[in-house]
Design an enzyme around this catalytic site. Sequence first.
Site, PDB file in Angstrom:
ATOM      1  N   ASP A 224       0.815  -1.215   0.000  1.00 30.09           N
ATOM      2  CA  ASP A 224       0.000   0.000   0.000  1.00 30.09           C
ATOM      3  C   ASP A 224       0.850   1.268   0.000  1.00 30.09           C
ATOM      4  O   ASP A 224       0.321   2.369  -0.078  1.00 30.09           O
ATOM      5  CB  ASP A 224      -0.944  -0.007   1.207  1.00 30.09           C
ATOM      6  CG  ASP A 224      -2.062   1.008   1.097  1.00 30.09           C
ATOM      7  OD1 ASP A 224      -2.614   1.157  -0.011  1.00 30.09           O
ATOM      8  OD2 ASP A 224      -2.384   1.674   2.101  1.00 30.09           O
TER       9      ASP A 224
ATOM     10  N   SER B  87      -7.184   5.195  -0.065  1.00 31.86           N
ATOM     11  CA  SER B  87      -7.471   3.861  -0.590  1.00 31.86           C
ATOM     12  C   SER B  87      -8.924   3.492  -0.334  1.00 31.86           C
ATOM     13  O   SER B  87      -9.444   3.700   0.766  1.00 31.86           O
ATOM     14  CB  SER B  87      -6.561   2.823   0.072  1.00 31.86           C
ATOM     15  OG  SER B  87      -5.204   3.159  -0.108  1.00 31.86           O
TER      16      SER B  87
ATOM     17  N   GLN C 150      -5.672  -1.722  -7.062  1.00 33.25           N
ATOM     18  CA  GLN C 150      -6.271  -0.866  -6.040  1.00 33.25           C
ATOM     19  C   GLN C 150      -7.071   0.234  -6.714  1.00 33.25           C
ATOM     20  O   GLN C 150      -6.701   0.732  -7.778  1.00 33.25           O
ATOM     21  CB  GLN C 150      -5.196  -0.221  -5.146  1.00 33.25           C
ATOM     22  CG  GLN C 150      -5.784   0.569  -3.979  1.00 33.25           C
ATOM     23  CD  GLN C 150      -4.715   1.190  -3.086  1.00 33.25           C
ATOM     24  OE1 GLN C 150      -4.340   2.335  -3.272  1.00 33.25           O
ATOM     25  NE2 GLN C 150      -4.228   0.432  -2.114  1.00 33.25           N
TER      26      GLN C 150
END
Length: 427
Positions: A337, A359, A409
């Site tokens: 991430d 996110s 993502q």
Amino acid sequence: MDRGTVIEFLGQVPLLQRLPSSSLRRIAEVVQVKQYEPGEYVVREGEPGLGLYFIWEGQAEVSGSDASEKGNRSELQLKQYDYFGYGTGGSTHQANVVALSKLICLVLPDGYNNLLQPKSIWNAEGIPEDFSLVEHILHLEPIDVDIFRGFSLPDAPSFGQVFGGQLIGQALAAASKTVDCLKLAHSLHVNFIVAGDLHSPIIYQVHRARDGKSFATRRVDARQHGIVMFTLLCSFQKEEAGFEHQEVLMPNVPGPEMLLSMEELRERKITDPRLSMHYRNTVARRKFVPWPIEIRFCEVGDSANQSQPRMKYWFKARGNLSDDPALHRCVVAYASDIIFSGVSLNPHRRKGVKTASLSLDHSVWFHRPVRADDWLLYVIESPFAGGGRGFVTGQMFNRKGELVASLTQECLIRKPNPQNQNPKAKL
């Protein structure tokens, strides 16, 4: 019974959820198999304890002066995965245990009680002070069956809220502790719901969706202040041979040893006479906290590349990690991430224009065994952004050029709202 079957069984015993895989494998080597007929005493009240008993098959009943006071017969029944005798080393049994059916038990002798007291959920014998920072971040406290507590450490990275990678890594760690150590995560999918509070612990509740012979599925809810803030759905698989191919090739980039570290890049900015003194002083005054993940960018200082919706960098955990394979996948999930969503903002960055990304969801597929304390190349691209959302894809390669993971993502990308600098929800 073979050792692999014993390891799978031990992975379902609630007491053993807090143990590293090395301890479970060692227990599988030393347990003794005991069999009892219906009505036969397994242990007698007042006799010395011989070890910890795990019920492999059948049922038993607890009876005796302490047990009879409970008055609820259903509470006195023992079945598969139940255990008794824990903590009786050097003492005597406080009740009788009698087989109600043909009973098979695995017995861990008292001399191996140290296997039940590991230094962490990842390491049985190491010195905690020697564990890497990311291993400390991914350490969870088991507080009940399938319930774990995680923390945001003071020296861990943060952005005014819990780092998304921390939630992914800790949730995967919680799920991993509820499956046997022969099954490893091969895919995970998460949704970020509410921003996390850095100053409060995070409770991870694991739900056992399925336990099969080759696969297991887990759902994890992360809660703070009684609110579900994050969910993870994860699938685990026992290693097996199968068809193989790899069409994608690792890009031709400099090796990590040829690239500058984040600390070296910072030092260059501070000392480069071509930069303004104001800028150099600003960089020097800015607090620098080393990440638990070491990063080396493949392209540095090229403004044309920095405006493109793509990025490549090498990364690995700082320090050595324990050998538990599940830990290494959790570290990769944690690191995945970092910077990931920000790549979708690259084409839209302008001097004086502030941007923000959050996110929304995140997916990882693990293709091969991976060591997170060795260099991995992270190749990120953003094929699309629109509607206030950015989409990114990623590939991770080991130094041999093998594809070890694929990722996607979606993130929220906006100009910051000056009226609400600390939003509680993602949407």
